[in-house]
Design a protein around this motif. Structure first.
Motif: not given
Length: 338
Positions: A87-105
């Motif tokens: 969250x601190x390192x990324x922003x926008x759509x890239x952040x949303x995508x990476x944070x999505x990948x950190x969750x289980x399906x």
């Protein structure tokens, strides 16, 4: 003759009660080293300007379980969890995508459902897409995770945020009372359901929506596929045309999504991705949601359907309609060109 009809009504289905096969583009890596991955991500985040490419290379090419292991070792190394660091390192759509990948399906689906019902007004699109396309097993897991994450029942939130027949349909699907796929094809039941759908809709003035909801929320997917085929022998229109003639708005979208998913789920998602990338700027929320939620399920097959239906590869569509690190991450999840 009676013996013949009895035999025909008991014909065996090829893949009866077996779980759906999966066609992922993201699979667990064999030489997995979570400690090394965690250290590389920590270095990438600390680099001046952030080394996004390393983050992409690691997180888009590891399975959900492997990402969880990386998170565990990252926290031991950096003294904070990986989600906070991203969250601190990324922003926008890239952040949303990476944070999505950190969750289980299931966590990802649950958080997308919650976000669609937050604040004033409901964003019905993700609500319809997720609830109408998930299997009963997936929905049961989503409900459990939703309760754990938000201390509320998914059913209560849906009932509070939707109304009318849309609410009835979505709640019936969330109840997960669908028949188990059977090794026996019941032709009598198929015919009966096809006739009931016709008599509840096109044949009469006004639609008996309750009958449509009952059949479409309780029968197994293989059975409904055959029902929609049989339906054509009763109605001058196929099931999708009948839906368009009989209902409108979110109810129309919900029924259409259901039918499209029963007929060919991967084609449904391929069309959703194509629609989201038709305009100059892609509808990034839709693209992110589908790519994250399907990459470990059936994205390889979605790619095949995309190419067959739209005469260009999904890889090419992503390359044409997105940009920057977000594009690189999507292309990595896509897993190659067709």
């Amino acid at each position: 003759m009676a013996l013949v009809s009895e035999f025909l009504s008991k014909l065996t289905l090829a893949y009866g009660g077996e779980p759906e096969p999966i066609f992922p583009t993201v699979v667990p890596v064999s030489d997995f080293d979570p400690v090394k991955d965690a250290a590389r991500i920590e270095t990438a985040i600390k680099t001046k300007g952030v080394d996004e490419q390393t983050i992409i290379d690691i997180l888009t090419r590891r399975s959900s379980e492997q990402r969880r292991e990386i998170d565990f070792h990252y926290e031991r190394l950096a003294k904070k969890d990986l989600v906070s660091a991203l969250k601190g390192a990324l922003s926008g759509s890239m952040e949303a995508l990476m944070l999505g990948l950190m969750k289980s399906p299931a966590q990802y689906d649950a958080s997308e459902l919650k976000a669609s019902m937050k604040g004033l007004g409901t964003d019905e699109e993700p609500l319809i897409e997720i609830i109408c396309s998930r299997t009963d097993e997936e929905m049961m897991e989503i409900k459990k995770v939703y309760r754990d994450m938000f201390r509320k029942d998914l059913e209560k939130d849906i009932a509070g945020d939707t109304s009318g027949n849309v609410a009835k349909l979505l709640l019936a699907l969330v109840e997960t009372k669908r028949d188990e796929p059977s090794n026996v094809i019941d032709y009598e039941k198929i015919d009966e359901d096809a006739r009931s759908l016709y008599e509840a809709g096109v044949k009469r003035k006004g639609t008996d929506v309750v009958t449509w909801i009952s059949i479409m929320s309780s029968r197994s997917a293989p059975h409904l596929k055959r029902v929609f085929e049989r339906y054509k022998s009763y109605s001058p229109y196929d099931m999708k045309e009948s839906i368009r003639k009989e209902v409108k708005g979110d109810l129309e979208k919900s029924f259409l999504t259901l039918v499209e998913c029963f007929e060919n789920k991967q084609l449904y998602f391929a069309n959703r991705l194509n629609d989201a990338m038709k305009s100059k700027g892609a509808k990034e929320k839709v693209v992110t949601r589908i790519m994250v939620s399907r990459c470990e399920v059936d994205l390889m097959k979605i790619r095949t359907e995309f190419k067959r239906q739209h005469k260009r590869s999904l890889y090419q569509a992503i390359a044409d309609h997105t940009k920057g690190d977000y594009q690189k991450a999507l292309l990595s999840l896509c897993g190659g060109d067709d």
